[in-house]
Design an enzyme around this catalytic site. Structure first.
Site, PDB file in Angstrom:
ATOM      1  N   SER A 234     -10.390   1.096   3.900  1.00  0.00           N
ATOM      2  CA  SER A 234      -9.605   0.769   5.102  1.00  0.00           C
ATOM      3  C   SER A 234      -8.838   2.003   5.556  1.00  0.00           C
ATOM      4  O   SER A 234      -8.106   2.589   4.763  1.00  0.00           O
ATOM      5  CB  SER A 234      -8.600  -0.333   4.798  1.00  0.00           C
ATOM      6  OG  SER A 234      -9.258  -1.439   4.251  1.00  0.00           O
TER       7      SER A 234
ATOM      8  N   ARG B 245       0.836  -1.216   0.000  1.00  0.00           N
ATOM      9  CA  ARG B 245       0.000   0.000   0.000  1.00  0.00           C
ATOM     10  C   ARG B 245       0.870   1.265   0.000  1.00  0.00           C
ATOM     11  O   ARG B 245       0.562   2.263   0.662  1.00  0.00           O
ATOM     12  CB  ARG B 245      -0.935   0.045   1.212  1.00  0.00           C
ATOM     13  CG  ARG B 245      -1.847  -1.140   1.360  1.00  0.00           C
ATOM     14  CD  ARG B 245      -2.927  -1.205   0.291  1.00  0.00           C
ATOM     15  NE  ARG B 245      -3.908  -2.223   0.644  1.00  0.00           N
ATOM     16  CZ  ARG B 245      -3.874  -3.484   0.221  1.00  0.00           C
ATOM     17  NH1 ARG B 245      -2.899  -3.890  -0.588  1.00  0.00           N
ATOM     18  NH2 ARG B 245      -4.809  -4.341   0.580  1.00  0.00           N
TER      19      ARG B 245
ATOM     20  N   GLU C 267      -3.727   4.725   6.329  1.00  0.00           N
ATOM     21  CA  GLU C 267      -3.563   4.479   4.894  1.00  0.00           C
ATOM     22  C   GLU C 267      -3.881   5.710   4.026  1.00  0.00           C
ATOM     23  O   GLU C 267      -3.118   6.022   3.106  1.00  0.00           O
ATOM     24  CB  GLU C 267      -4.437   3.287   4.483  1.00  0.00           C
ATOM     25  CG  GLU C 267      -4.234   2.910   3.046  1.00  0.00           C
ATOM     26  CD  GLU C 267      -5.071   1.713   2.625  1.00  0.00           C
ATOM     27  OE1 GLU C 267      -4.812   0.609   3.116  1.00  0.00           O
ATOM     28  OE2 GLU C 267      -5.976   1.920   1.795  1.00  0.00           O
TER      29      GLU C 267
END
Ligand code: FAD
Ligand code: NAP
Length: 339
Positions: free
Chosen positions: A239, A166, A335
């Site tokens: 998320s 990510r 994130e």
């Protein structure tokens, strides 16, 4: 066409948290030439550029004293096809799901597990999007980006992109690169990735014994629509925390205290923990304060019930981080990109 710059634009329709934040300057980018023009305008204004695709991975915490560029460039094309491998290129402003659909219509595999991820093609390499056991880096054949510092175009090989979980060079060097187009190496024959989550089980239930990429995509879309809140109905950025990767030693001591710990072995003796499990165990699932909350079914997803501010979402995220560190000794990294 010259770039049209508007002032004091409400970004609520441009971010999936639906946060009411203003951009001092705002422009929709539809050509490479406009990107160069935007660099000149930002220099004249003496304000930075902030790039916005679909706004599904950002947390806007205050009004932006910047030139916000909403990337809308369009175009998907096949660059080469040797009968087995195909190089596909998409302009940054194309919706990611449209790229996936295009590839499936051409009979290509590679993008099916990444179906229905919101946002644009240009943002996909920024956080090396991933889902159901596949990451962008598995299929990325390179990209072209504008260096906002020098005004030069640069072609990146996949190695140049420094993809990680990510993460990528473009996420780390925020503000420098404007991704213009992305290339994908797709296949007519490569094996499909069915081992992850419910994919194989769902295909089996449907009696699908020889699945195609399109069949896998349909299953992934169905699972996602069942599990994830639709940002059009409930503001969220997917998320909010990455799954932490820790040492096997630390995982063992956590397992001794929490026998139900959800953990997946990784390369180099490391272990990935399910951040959702940690947050759920800490009692945050379903928590709500004002209009900022943690989704009642998805502990990883922070939500805006209507009038929450970015600062309130950020405050909630920090409280969850502190609590999880205290209980488990594990830091949850956020994130989305903070603007
Ligand atoms: P934005 O939110 O607009 O931008 C994100 C970052 O990329 C910002 O820093 C921005 O400046 C930068 N950026 C955007 N475009 C460019 C460009 N052209 N050049 C340079 N920088 C750029 N992510 C996953 O990885 N896997 C998932 O399964 C997933 N599921 C999601 C589900 C939901 C319901 C939601 C809301 C989000 C989900 N996400 C997922 C997160 C998000 O969709 C992805 O990260 C997506 O790639 C973001 O695209 P965007 O166009 O909305 O980017
Ligand atoms: P899930 O399938 O319920 O799995 C929960 C977590 O366990 C996921 O985070 C996943 O890690 C991990 N996991 C599950 N099976 C695994 C396996 N076989 N090997 C290694 N790790 C495994 O997750 P979900 O919430 O429904 O999401 C499904 C997929 O979509 C996941 O890949 C998830 O990352 C992705 N997704 C991402 C976002 C986002 O905003 N980033 C939002 C929604 C969904 P990974 O996350 O590392 O895959």
């Amino acid at each position: 066409m010259t770039l049209v710059v508007r002032e004091q634009v409400d970004l609520r329709p441009y971010n999936s948290f639906a946060l009411a934040v203003r951009a001092r300057w705002f422009a929709e980018l539809t050509t490479d030439e406009q990107a160069i023009e935007a660099l000149n305008i930002s220099q004249t204004l003496d304000r930075p550029i902030r790039v916005l695709g679909g706004g599904s991975n950002v947390l806007l915490t205050s009004d932006l004293e910047a030139l916000v560029l909403h990337v809308r460039t369009q175009g998907i094309r096949i660059l080469s096809d040797d009968g087995a491998q195909v190089i596909l290129e998409a302009e940054a402003g194309e919706l990611w799901q449209d790229v996936v659909q295009y590839s499936l219509q051409q009979g290509l595999s590679g993008l099916e597990n990444l179906s229905l991820i919101p946002g644009t093609a240009g943002a996909a390499p920024v956080q090396n999007i991933g889902a159901y056991g596949v990451e962008l880096r598995d299929v990325c054949a390179g990209l072209t980006a504008l260096d906002c510092y020098s005004g030069q175009l640069k072609d990146f090989t996949p190695e140049d992109c420094a993809f990680a979980y990510r993460d990528s060079r473009f996420k780390r060097e925020a503000g420098r690169w404007l991704v213009l187009r992305v290339r994908f190496c797709l296949s007519r024959y490569a094996p499909l990735h069915l081992e992850y989550g419910l994919i194989r089980q769902r295909l089996h239930e449907q009696g699908c014994t020889e699945p195609t990429a399109a069949a896998v995509s349909a299953v992934v879309c169905a699972i996602r629509q069942e599990k994830l809140p639709d940002p059009k109905i409930l503001g969220n950025a997917g998320s909010f925390f990455k799954n932490p990767v820790i040492s096997e030693q630390q995982a063992q001591s956590l397992r001794a205290a929490y026998p139900n710990l959800v953990a997946y072995p990784q390369a180099h003796g490391q272990v990935k923990l399910a951040a959702a499990w940690l947050i759920d165990q800490a009692g945050w699932k379903g928590f709500r304060e004002g209009d900022a909350g943690v989704h009642r079914l998805q502990a990883l997803v922070l939500v805006n019930y209507g009038q929450a501010t970015g600062a309130q979402i950020l405050d909630l995220a920090r409280r969850i981080q502190e609590d999880v560190v205290e209980r488990f000794g594990v830091l949850l990294e956020m994130e989305p990109v903070l603007f």
